[in-house]
Design a protein around this motif. Structure first.
Motif, PDB file in Angstrom:
ATOM      1  N   LYS A   1      57.451  37.585  41.146  1.00  0.00           N
ATOM      2  CA  LYS A   1      56.024  37.844  40.997  1.00  0.00           C
ATOM      3  C   LYS A   1      55.806  38.751  39.804  1.00  0.00           C
ATOM      4  O   LYS A   1      56.516  39.756  39.630  1.00  0.00           O
ATOM      5  N   GLN A   2      54.802  38.408  38.968  1.00  0.00           N
ATOM      6  CA  GLN A   2      54.532  39.176  37.761  1.00  0.00           C
ATOM      7  C   GLN A   2      53.050  39.510  37.667  1.00  0.00           C
ATOM      8  O   GLN A   2      52.186  38.780  38.173  1.00  0.00           O
ATOM      9  N   SER A   3      52.736  40.604  36.973  1.00  0.00           N
ATOM     10  CA  SER A   3      51.364  41.051  36.765  1.00  0.00           C
ATOM     11  C   SER A   3      50.734  40.305  35.602  1.00  0.00           C
ATOM     12  O   SER A   3      51.440  39.680  34.788  1.00  0.00           O
ATOM     13  N   PRO A   4      49.402  40.344  35.474  1.00  0.00           N
ATOM     14  CA  PRO A   4      48.751  39.687  34.331  1.00  0.00           C
ATOM     15  C   PRO A   4      49.280  40.237  33.011  1.00  0.00           C
ATOM     16  O   PRO A   4      49.607  41.414  32.885  1.00  0.00           O
ATOM     17  N   GLY A   5      49.359  39.332  32.028  1.00  0.00           N
ATOM     18  CA  GLY A   5      49.827  39.763  30.717  1.00  0.00           C
ATOM     19  C   GLY A   5      50.541  38.656  29.978  1.00  0.00           C
ATOM     20  O   GLY A   5      50.629  37.515  30.446  1.00  0.00           O
ATOM     21  N   LYS A   6      51.041  39.000  28.802  1.00  0.00           N
ATOM     22  CA  LYS A   6      51.777  38.062  27.963  1.00  0.00           C
ATOM     23  C   LYS A   6      53.263  38.397  28.043  1.00  0.00           C
ATOM     24  O   LYS A   6      53.654  39.558  27.894  1.00  0.00           O
ATOM     25  N   TYR A   7      54.099  37.373  28.268  1.00  0.00           N
ATOM     26  CA  TYR A   7      55.521  37.588  28.489  1.00  0.00           C
ATOM     27  C   TYR A   7      56.344  36.784  27.480  1.00  0.00           C
ATOM     28  O   TYR A   7      55.944  35.681  27.069  1.00  0.00           O
ATOM     29  N   GLN A   8      57.470  37.344  27.113  1.00  0.00           N
ATOM     30  CA  GLN A   8      58.428  36.652  26.251  1.00  0.00           C
ATOM     31  C   GLN A   8      59.796  36.675  26.934  1.00  0.00           C
ATOM     32  O   GLN A   8      60.253  37.728  27.384  1.00  0.00           O
ATOM     33  N   VAL A   9      60.416  35.506  27.002  1.00  0.00           N
ATOM     34  CA  VAL A   9      61.737  35.381  27.622  1.00  0.00           C
ATOM     35  C   VAL A   9      62.695  34.791  26.598  1.00  0.00           C
ATOM     36  O   VAL A   9      62.410  33.743  25.994  1.00  0.00           O
ATOM     37  N   ASN A  10      63.812  35.452  26.384  1.00  0.00           N
ATOM     38  CA  ASN A  10      64.835  34.942  25.459  1.00  0.00           C
ATOM     39  C   ASN A  10      65.858  34.120  26.233  1.00  0.00           C
ATOM     40  O   ASN A  10      66.347  34.558  27.283  1.00  0.00           O
ATOM     41  N   TRP A  11      66.160  32.934  25.738  1.00  0.00           N
ATOM     42  CA  TRP A  11      67.210  32.099  26.336  1.00  0.00           C
ATOM     43  C   TRP A  11      68.381  32.010  25.370  1.00  0.00           C
ATOM     44  O   TRP A  11      68.241  31.500  24.256  1.00  0.00           O
ATOM     45  N   HIS A  12      69.514  32.527  25.793  1.00  0.00           N
ATOM     46  CA  HIS A  12      70.741  32.477  25.004  1.00  0.00           C
ATOM     47  C   HIS A  12      71.551  31.260  25.455  1.00  0.00           C
ATOM     48  O   HIS A  12      72.017  31.198  26.593  1.00  0.00           O
TER      49      HIS A  12
ATOM     50  N   ILE B   1      60.744  32.007  24.601  1.00  0.00           N
ATOM     51  CA  ILE B   1      59.680  31.276  25.285  1.00  0.00           C
ATOM     52  C   ILE B   1      58.595  32.273  25.668  1.00  0.00           C
ATOM     53  O   ILE B   1      58.879  33.296  26.299  1.00  0.00           O
ATOM     54  N   THR B   2      57.349  31.973  25.288  1.00  0.00           N
ATOM     55  CA  THR B   2      56.219  32.866  25.538  1.00  0.00           C
ATOM     56  C   THR B   2      55.223  32.205  26.489  1.00  0.00           C
ATOM     57  O   THR B   2      54.934  31.008  26.362  1.00  0.00           O
ATOM     58  N   TYR B   3      54.701  32.981  27.442  1.00  0.00           N
ATOM     59  CA  TYR B   3      53.677  32.472  28.341  1.00  0.00           C
ATOM     60  C   TYR B   3      52.704  33.605  28.704  1.00  0.00           C
ATOM     61  O   TYR B   3      53.015  34.795  28.523  1.00  0.00           O
ATOM     62  N   LYS B   4      51.515  33.224  29.208  1.00  0.00           N
ATOM     63  CA  LYS B   4      50.465  34.195  29.511  1.00  0.00           C
ATOM     64  C   LYS B   4      49.938  33.978  30.923  1.00  0.00           C
ATOM     65  O   LYS B   4      49.727  32.841  31.358  1.00  0.00           O
TER      66      LYS B   4
ATOM     67  N   TYR C   1      61.777  22.987  29.256  1.00  0.00           N
ATOM     68  CA  TYR C   1      61.510  24.176  30.049  1.00  0.00           C
ATOM     69  C   TYR C   1      60.160  24.017  30.751  1.00  0.00           C
ATOM     70  O   TYR C   1      59.201  23.504  30.188  1.00  0.00           O
ATOM     71  N   THR C   2      60.134  24.414  32.028  1.00  0.00           N
ATOM     72  CA  THR C   2      58.976  24.196  32.888  1.00  0.00           C
ATOM     73  C   THR C   2      58.486  25.512  33.468  1.00  0.00           C
ATOM     74  O   THR C   2      59.262  26.268  34.063  1.00  0.00           O
TER      75      THR C   2
ATOM     76  N   ASP D   1      67.806  29.285  35.245  1.00  0.00           N
ATOM     77  CA  ASP D   1      66.674  29.829  35.996  1.00  0.00           C
ATOM     78  C   ASP D   1      66.297  31.143  35.321  1.00  0.00           C
ATOM     79  O   ASP D   1      66.907  32.182  35.558  1.00  0.00           O
ATOM     80  N   LEU D   2      65.276  31.110  34.442  1.00  0.00           N
ATOM     81  CA  LEU D   2      64.958  32.254  33.591  1.00  0.00           C
ATOM     82  C   LEU D   2      64.059  33.275  34.276  1.00  0.00           C
ATOM     83  O   LEU D   2      64.220  34.479  34.081  1.00  0.00           O
ATOM     84  N   VAL D   3      63.083  32.810  35.046  1.00  0.00           N
ATOM     85  CA  VAL D   3      62.166  33.718  35.743  1.00  0.00           C
ATOM     86  C   VAL D   3      61.952  33.176  37.153  1.00  0.00           C
ATOM     87  O   VAL D   3      61.705  31.983  37.342  1.00  0.00           O
ATOM     88  N   ASN D   4      62.011  34.073  38.121  1.00  0.00           N
ATOM     89  CA  ASN D   4      61.800  33.677  39.517  1.00  0.00           C
ATOM     90  C   ASN D   4      61.314  34.902  40.291  1.00  0.00           C
ATOM     91  O   ASN D   4      62.006  35.443  41.146  1.00  0.00           O
TER      92      ASN D   4
END
Length: 416
Positions: free
Chosen positions: A377-388, A348-351, A399-400, A372-375
């Motif tokens: 504070k994050q900095s600006p940028g592009k993120y990729q999260v792998n869900w197994h 899953i990719t988000y910006k 996914y929300t 619950d994949l991400v919870n």
């Protein structure tokens, strides 16, 4: 710049006026002993002895039902579904029914394969494991139900069986009316080959339920009818409260409310089980089930009798998709997961354009949070999260992403 996006909002209705106090009868006049959801959103009901020894299926959230199997007079005690959505039914003194084509046909593993012990529960694990509880012991299959062996708890009246949501090698069993110290709760960490000593003794372990966070709950028909919780995978237990007498069914809704069913009807807790009150349903019932069909959140229960028997339901809430605006002038972006469909993992990719607190969660087709994949504070940028998703069944998931006042949801599909 104005950015239009989708907000998922759960619209709750005033319980005393609109939905949650209005129960509707379906399958009128039938005696229903068991209810279950499969991995595709269909609902199944199992009947109680004699002419009600049947399996019914609903493809519209329990509104209408079709008879898909007529039995030989024995109760349909429990349902199980494996990752391929094969259906298993514990048919008490008849044996184990199995369908590989969504209920069009059923084959039978006769009761002789279970040492002529009456079947009372069935659950599917991973890697071809199928677990069956009987009135006098526990059986397991490691080849998708082709062969069964009795492994443990011999002589005990084993009722509910539950596979841990996080670790499929962990299996839970409740024992009822076994006499002496036998009644209670047992735990296996080797796919049902061996079990622990009794970890919650002195109480009929009539039904079990596991919450999204992994907590396990047990209800009992032993006075004072404790509602017990374990926060460490069944190793130790605390009593949260007492329920009404002799509750036999338990579920948790998509809105986080607990429901139990039994003598005196259906009872609800809106505070994590600290207390239960009757939810305007006083007919004696056995199963209770949460179902989400087309974003209509329902509670179903099963009753017996020529007049009041059948499946009863009420609407707890409706999930609606509405348009809104993001007037902050800030851009957030959620991409479609890849690959999709997938097995067993996806990305899953988000910006983000600003530093902000980020929430990324996964929900099943019933609207229940499963990851619950991400919870953080994050900095600006592009993120990729792998869900197994190794331990998740085939089916539709959502996914929300929530960032500040931005909320967006996308759909994905697991095919195993």
């Amino acid at each position: 710049m104005k950015i239009f996006f989708t907000i998922i909002s759960i619209l709750l209705f005033v319980s005393n006026i609109l939905y949650s106090q209005t129960w509707v009868q379906h399958l009128n006049g039938r005696s229903v002993w068991s209810l279950a959801n499969d991995n595709l959103g269909n609902v199944y009901a199992g009947g109680l002895t004699s002419s009600n020894s049947r399996i019914w299926k609903s493809v519209n959230g329990g509104e209408t039902w079709d008879t898909i199997f007529v039995g030989a007079g024995q109760t349909m005690w429990d349902f199980g579904f494996d990752v391929a959505n094969n259906i298993y039914v514990a048919n008490f003194s008849n044996g184990l029914l199995k369908s590989t084509n969504n209920g069009l046909n059923f084959s039978l593993t006769p009761i002789s394969a279970f040492n002529n012990k009456n079947l009372q529960g069935v659950e599917c694990g991973s890697a071809g494991h199928v677990f069956v509880t009987t009135s006098m012991g526990f059986f397991r299959s490691a080849d998708n139900g082709q062969n069964f062996i009795e492994t443990a708890l011999t002589g005990f009246n084993c009722l509910p069986v539950l596979v841990d949501k996080d670790s499929s090698n962990i299996v839970y069993v409740g024992v009822s009316s076994a006499g002496g110290s036998g009644i209670g709760f047992y735990r296996s960490t080797d796919n049902g080959m061996t079990f622990s000593a009794n970890l919650n003794p002195g109480k009929n372990g009539y039904n079990l339920f596991q919450n999204n966070n992994g907590d396990v709950y047990m209800i009992t028909t032993t006075s004072p009818y404790n509602f017990d919780r374990s926060t460490n995978k069944g190793l130790s237990w605390t009593t949260v409260s007492n329920t009404a007498p002799s509750q036999r069914g338990i579920t948790r809704s998509g809105l986080g409310n607990f429901y139990t069913a039994g003598n005196g009807g259906v009872f609800r807790s809106t505070n994590g089980g600290l207390n239960f009150t009757n939810h305007n349903f006083t007919l004696s019932s056995t199963p209770v089930l949460f179902n989400n069909y087309n974003n209509v959140l329902k509670i179903l229960t099963g009753t017996s009798g020529t007049t009041n028997g059948g499946v009863w339901s009420f609407i707890e809430g409706i999930v609606q998709y509405v348009s809104s605006q993001n007037n902050s002038g800030l851009s957030f972006e959620l991409s479609q997961n890849y690959p999709n469909p997938f097995n067993p993992f996806t990305t899953i990719t988000y910006k983000l354009e600003i530093s902000e607190f980020v929430s990324l969660k996964v929900y099943d087709a019933l609207g229940i949070e499963v990851a619950d994949l991400v919870n953080e504070k994050q900095s600006p940028g592009k993120y990729q999260v792998n869900w197994h998703a190794d331990h998740f069944n085939s089916g539709v998931y959502f996914y929300t992403l929530k960032v500040k006042n931005f909320i967006e949801t996308k759909k994905m599909l697991i095919i195993k």
